[in-house]
Design an enzyme around this catalytic site. Structure first.
Site: not given
Ligand SMILES: O=C(O)CNC(=O)[C@H](CS)NC(=O)CCC(=O)C(=O)O
Length: 290
Positions: A41, A124, A166
């Site tokens: 991701e 997503k 994710c």
């Molecule tokens: O777009 C970006 O910059 C990168 N995207 C992410 O890092 C995403 C959204 S902040 N992370 C997650 O979904 C972590 C899920 C997680 O850690 C859990 O389900 O515990």
């Protein structure tokens, strides 16, 4: 049997560096025989929230996608990669503004074939909006527009592939739907946090593999991302349909861009499904919605 590779790297706010690391992984994994390569991701960049809108719409970001497409074509391999995707029309851009007037983007997984064509853009569905005691407060929806559809599985050289991303990992219903639609592999490009990753990552990946009797391909961001407060859990891995971890990237610091590979054995997968025929045993009469 055919080899798949999942990557583990630490994206920064410098898109050109992230492209160079990704291209090197694509080349090396293909030299070692991989036919499909899975990048995490947000491989294009991880940067402070304030910079996300501009980086998403930058020339560097367009060059990133073109560079990955060329690398796929030159190596003759399929590539999945997580990126920040800008809305395509100016009307969509207006709809994309958040309450503060900031332009948002999609958190998109591109599936690119061996000729460099983009076959799928999976946006997503579930956004990571959490406020956990101890300092983990993330509002992904501040910078991201949720997708609105699950894409049907795509036929690839490693099998029929379902695309998820994710945080989607925490929701079993899309994986069950993809399995019903014929998926043999599920992919979850990720950037899990350290707090939640240590507690849940491997357990969830193995659960999705076991309950769908599918391969799970989990590329991952790893380490402390420069200029942000974020640190990613890493532990990129491949899980087989029996729930065994059959490949995992090293957890040795300092973290370098790397990948691990596993043979995808679709005959063994079909045997697993025959021996324990979960899909004939599902209670569709009681739970029709999947
Ligand atoms: O777009 C970006 O910059 C990168 N995207 C992410 O890092 C995403 C959204 S902040 N992370 C997650 O979904 C972590 C899920 C997680 O850690 C859990 O389900 O515990």
């Amino acid at each position: 049997m055919v080899l798949a590779a999942v990557a583990q790297l630490k994206s920064t706010g410098v898109i050109a560096d992230n492209l160079a690391a990704s291209v090197s992984i694509i080349r090396n994994a293909s030299l070692r025989g991989a036919k499909a390569i899975f990048l995490p991701e947000a491989t294009d960049f991880i940067a402070p929230t304030a910079n996300v809108a501009a980086l998403t719409r930058s020339d560097d970001n367009r060059r990133f996608v073109e560079g990955i497409r060329s690398a796929a074509r030159e190596a003759g391999v399929w590539v999945s990669v997580g990126i920040h995707e800008a809305p395509s029309s100016s009307q969509d851009e207006r709809d994309a503004k958040d309450n503060g007037g900031r332009l948002r983007c999609y958190n998109t997984q591109l599936l690119i074939d061996h000729q460099g064509e983009i076959l799928d853009r999976y946006r997503k569905l579930h956004l990571f909006d959490v406020d956990i005691k101890g300092g983990l407060k993330i509002l992904e929806s501040d910078s991201t527009i949720p997708g609105s559809e699950l894409l049907p599985p795509r036929s690839t050289p490693v099998g029929s592939l379902g695309l998820l991303t994710c945080y989607d990992l925490r929701f079993p219903e899309p994986s069950l739907r993809l399995r019903r639609q014929g998926a043999q592999l599920l992919t979850y490009p990720s950037a899990f946090t350290v707090r939640t990753g240590a507690a849940h990552w491997e357990t969830l990946l193995r659960a999705r593999a076991i309950e769908t009797q599918s391969y799970v391909l989990a590329a991952a961001q790893v380490g402390a991302h420069d200029g942000t407060k974020r640190t990613s859990w890493g532990h990129a891995m491949i899980v087989d349909p029996w729930g065994s971890v059959v490949a995992q990237c090293p957890d040795i610091q300092p973290y370098k861009p790397t990948f691990c590979m596993a043979d995808i054995d679709l005959e063994a997968l079909e045997n697993t499904r025959k021996e324990m025929p979960l899909w004939e045993q599902r209670r569709g009469d009681v739970f029709p919605q999947i």
